[in-house]
Design a protein around this motif. Structure first.
Motif, short mmCIF file in Angstrom:
data_model
loop_
_atom_site.label_atom_id
_atom_site.label_comp_id
_atom_site.label_asym_id
_atom_site.label_seq_id
_atom_site.Cartn_x
_atom_site.Cartn_y
_atom_site.Cartn_z
N LEU A 144 -19.59 -13.82 7.62
CA LEU A 144 -19.92 -14.88 6.67
C LEU A 144 -19.87 -16.26 7.33
CD1 LEU A 144 -17.94 -13.44 3.65
CD2 LEU A 144 -20.40 -13.91 3.65
N ARG A 145 -18.87 -16.47 8.16
CA ARG A 145 -18.79 -17.76 8.86
C ARG A 145 -19.99 -17.95 9.78
NH1 ARG A 145 -12.66 -16.31 10.31
NH2 ARG A 145 -11.64 -16.97 8.36
N ALA A 146 -20.41 -16.87 10.44
CA ALA A 146 -21.57 -16.96 11.33
C ALA A 146 -22.84 -17.32 10.57
CB ALA A 146 -21.76 -15.64 12.07
N SER A 147 -22.90 -16.95 9.27
CA SER A 147 -24.07 -17.29 8.46
C SER A 147 -23.92 -18.64 7.76
CB SER A 147 -24.30 -16.19 7.42
OG SER A 147 -23.26 -16.17 6.46
N GLY A 148 -22.84 -19.34 8.07
CA GLY A 148 -22.66 -20.68 7.52
C GLY A 148 -21.85 -20.78 6.25
N VAL A 149 -21.21 -19.66 5.83
CA VAL A 149 -20.39 -19.66 4.61
C VAL A 149 -18.93 -19.80 5.00
CG1 VAL A 149 -19.73 -18.39 2.54
CG2 VAL A 149 -22.06 -18.19 3.44
N GLU A 150 -18.30 -20.88 4.59
CA GLU A 150 -16.87 -21.06 4.88
C GLU A 150 -16.07 -19.97 4.19
OE1 GLU A 150 -13.29 -24.39 4.55
OE2 GLU A 150 -15.28 -24.81 3.71
N THR A 151 -15.28 -19.25 4.96
CA THR A 151 -14.57 -18.09 4.44
C THR A 151 -13.16 -18.05 4.98
OG1 THR A 151 -16.67 -16.87 4.48
CG2 THR A 151 -14.67 -15.58 4.14
N HIS A 152 -12.21 -17.71 4.11
CA HIS A 152 -10.81 -17.59 4.50
C HIS A 152 -10.41 -16.12 4.43
CE1 HIS A 152 -10.44 -21.98 4.06
NE2 HIS A 152 -11.20 -21.81 2.99
N CYS A 153 -9.57 -15.69 5.34
CA CYS A 153 -9.12 -14.29 5.38
C CYS A 153 -7.65 -14.22 4.97
CB CYS A 153 -9.31 -13.72 6.78
SG CYS A 153 -9.24 -11.92 6.84
N ILE A 154 -7.36 -13.53 3.88
CA ILE A 154 -6.00 -13.34 3.40
C ILE A 154 -5.81 -11.86 3.10
CG2 ILE A 154 -4.29 -13.91 1.63
CD1 ILE A 154 -5.64 -16.58 1.23
N ALA A 155 -4.74 -11.29 3.62
CA ALA A 155 -4.50 -9.85 3.48
C ALA A 155 -3.96 -9.50 2.10
CB ALA A 155 -3.49 -9.40 4.55
N ASN A 156 -3.97 -8.22 1.78
CA ASN A 156 -3.33 -7.71 0.57
C ASN A 156 -1.82 -7.90 0.64
OD1 ASN A 156 -5.60 -6.87 -0.93
ND2 ASN A 156 -5.76 -4.99 0.27
N ALA A 157 -1.09 -7.44 -0.37
CA ALA A 157 0.32 -7.77 -0.45
C ALA A 157 1.08 -6.76 -1.31
CB ALA A 157 0.50 -9.17 -1.03
N PHE A 158 2.39 -6.98 -1.39
CA PHE A 158 3.30 -6.18 -2.21
C PHE A 158 3.86 -7.06 -3.32
CE2 PHE A 158 7.92 -5.12 -2.83
CZ PHE A 158 7.73 -3.96 -3.57
N ASP A 159 3.93 -6.52 -4.52
CA ASP A 159 4.48 -7.24 -5.66
C ASP A 159 5.98 -6.95 -5.75
OD1 ASP A 159 5.22 -8.33 -8.09
OD2 ASP A 159 3.39 -7.69 -9.12
N ASP A 160 6.79 -7.90 -5.30
CA ASP A 160 8.23 -7.67 -5.24
C ASP A 160 8.94 -7.98 -6.55
OD1 ASP A 160 7.82 -10.42 -5.02
OD2 ASP A 160 9.58 -10.72 -3.74
N THR A 161 8.17 -8.22 -7.62
CA THR A 161 8.82 -8.46 -8.92
C THR A 161 9.20 -7.15 -9.60
OG1 THR A 161 6.70 -8.53 -10.12
CG2 THR A 161 7.53 -10.61 -9.21
N TYR A 162 8.71 -6.03 -9.09
CA TYR A 162 9.07 -4.73 -9.66
C TYR A 162 10.43 -4.29 -9.15
CZ TYR A 162 4.27 -3.97 -11.31
OH TYR A 162 3.07 -4.07 -11.95
N GLU A 163 11.24 -3.74 -10.05
CA GLU A 163 12.51 -3.15 -9.65
C GLU A 163 12.25 -1.74 -9.13
OE1 GLU A 163 16.89 -1.88 -11.48
OE2 GLU A 163 15.38 -2.85 -12.76
N ILE A 164 12.69 -1.47 -7.92
CA ILE A 164 12.47 -0.15 -7.31
C ILE A 164 13.60 0.79 -7.71
CG2 ILE A 164 12.13 1.12 -5.17
CD1 ILE A 164 9.92 -0.87 -5.74
N ARG A 165 13.22 1.89 -8.35
CA ARG A 165 14.17 2.94 -8.71
C ARG A 165 13.65 4.25 -8.11
NH1 ARG A 165 15.26 1.63 -15.16
NH2 ARG A 165 16.26 -0.43 -14.85
N PRO A 166 14.10 4.58 -6.91
CA PRO A 166 13.53 5.74 -6.20
C PRO A 166 13.56 7.02 -7.04
CG PRO A 166 14.95 4.48 -4.74
CD PRO A 166 15.15 3.91 -6.12
N GLU A 167 12.42 7.69 -7.10
CA GLU A 167 12.33 8.98 -7.75
C GLU A 167 12.27 10.04 -6.65
OE1 GLU A 167 9.23 11.68 -10.40
OE2 GLU A 167 9.15 9.50 -10.58
N PRO A 168 13.34 10.81 -6.47
CA PRO A 168 13.35 11.80 -5.37
C PRO A 168 12.20 12.78 -5.47
CG PRO A 168 15.55 11.50 -6.29
CD PRO A 168 14.60 10.80 -7.23
N VAL A 169 11.43 12.88 -4.40
CA VAL A 169 10.30 13.79 -4.34
C VAL A 169 10.34 14.49 -2.99
CG1 VAL A 169 7.79 14.04 -4.40
CG2 VAL A 169 8.89 12.28 -5.80
N GLU A 170 10.56 15.79 -3.00
CA GLU A 170 10.66 16.53 -1.74
C GLU A 170 9.26 16.89 -1.22
OE1 GLU A 170 13.43 17.50 0.19
OE2 GLU A 170 14.26 15.88 -1.01
#
Length: 335
Positions: A144-170
């Motif tokens: 996109l930048r090569a074609s003249g469109v200003e573009t920013h690259c930002i990666a995906n992420a993790f939502d740390d607002t969730y409380e993790i309660r491990p569910e054992p799965v063998e």
């Protein structure tokens, strides 16, 4: 106080809600509009009959109706919110009228792509007209930048607002869509006598899931129906490990950061994950099915090794790869 922001995006992945939560943490006033949410049984049935059935019959009006209806709904949400900025996630189902309405309301426009352009149907004019264009794909950003469109690259992420309660799965866990390469990998583990659990409507043996995905056949793999995002995090935290199998993506999936954030061992097929995690200490990288099986067997036999990697991945994720950190980058680039 921050700004009034409307986050518009697909309902399924939960990306929009997580970004909205992060923006609220940063003191913005945020509303959301999940543009393809079909909340009731009636909505779901209408989606099947009005949109999906014509597509299955090879008729174009289903897709056209969907785009028109979703655009009208998104415009209504835009007018109701009257935001200072509108952040659209993916958004390739929204027509030009939506962007024209945003401009008329003098809202700054941000388009954030968490898929490669070749898998979307964006009008090139839309990519040029938005005020801020963001992609998770380094290759798309370069193009996109090569074609003249200003573009920013930002990666995906993790939502740390969730409380993790491990569910054992063998079992080893795979959560996500059933693409051919993913099915082969999961079946390879099953054939190697590694316990596996595949989660999602594409894997589920339930009749309802077979009907709504228009696919009656299912692989002979232990499976569970769709789970909520919170439930997925708990499964990742409690499983023997999780598979992260990409297709032809160059950006990294949400699962890359979610597995680490949940504190689970991640087996990933991308050595270039080293941009975000340290292979061998924070993730386990494989480049062949044989390596994948070997790593999975090691995790089954050596739980302390798997736990150590998961704990290291969680520390790294919380320090560097949360939605709040990505939202701060968004603030820096949206003008």
């Amino acid at each position: 106080m921050g700004e009034r922001v409307l986050v518009v995006g697909p309902a399924f992945h939960g990306y929009s809600e997580s970004l909205a939560t992060a923006l609220r943490v940063l003191d913005h006033e945020v509303a959301t509009h999940p543009y393809d949410l079909y909340a009731t049984v009636g909505d779901k049935l209408r989606n099947k009959v009005r949109y999906e059935l014509p597509e299955r019959l090879g008729r174009p009006e289903g897709d056209r109706r969907r785009r028109q209806d979703l655009t009208v709904r998104a415009i209504a949400a835009l007018r109701a919110a009257r935001p200072d900025a509108v952040v659209v996630i993916r958004g390739d189902l929204l027509g030009a009228d939506f962007w024209q309405t945003a401009e008329a309301l003098k809202a700054r426009t941000v388009l954030w792509l968490y898929d490669e352009l070749r898998r979307m149907e964006h009008d090139p004019e839309t990519l040029r007209r938005v005020d801020t264009l963001i992609t998770y794909s380094p290759l798309d950003a370069e193009s996109l930048r090569a074609s003249g469109v200003e573009t920013h690259c930002i990666a995906n992420a993790f939502d740390d607002t969730y409380e993790i309660r491990p569910e054992p799965v063998e079992s080893f866990l795979f959560v996500g869509a059933r693409y051919p390469n993913r099915q082969r990998a999961v079946e390879r583990l099953v054939a190697a006598d590694v316990p596996v659990l595949a989660v999602g409507r594409d894997w589920s043996h339930h009749l309802f899931d077979r009907l709504r995905t228009w696919q009656l056949a299912r692989p002979d793999v232990p499976a569970r129906r769709d789970v909520s995002r919170s439930e997925a995090y708990n499964l990742m935290a409690g499983a023997l490990g999780s598979l992260n199998i990409h297709t032809d993506q160059d950006g990294f999936t949400m699962r890359t950061f979610e597995t680490g954030g949940a504190g689970g061992l991640q087996l990933i097929d991308r050595p270039d994950v080293s941009e975000f995690y340290d292979p061998g200490t924070e993730v386990a990288v494989f480049t062949s099915e044989e390596e994948m099986v070997e790593l999975a067997r090691r995790a089954v036999a050596d739980r302390s090794w798997a736990r150590k990697i998961g704990e290291a991945a969680r520390r790294r994720t919380l320090a560097e790869h949360t939605f709040v950190r990505r939202a701060r980058k968004l603030e820096q680039v949206w003008g």
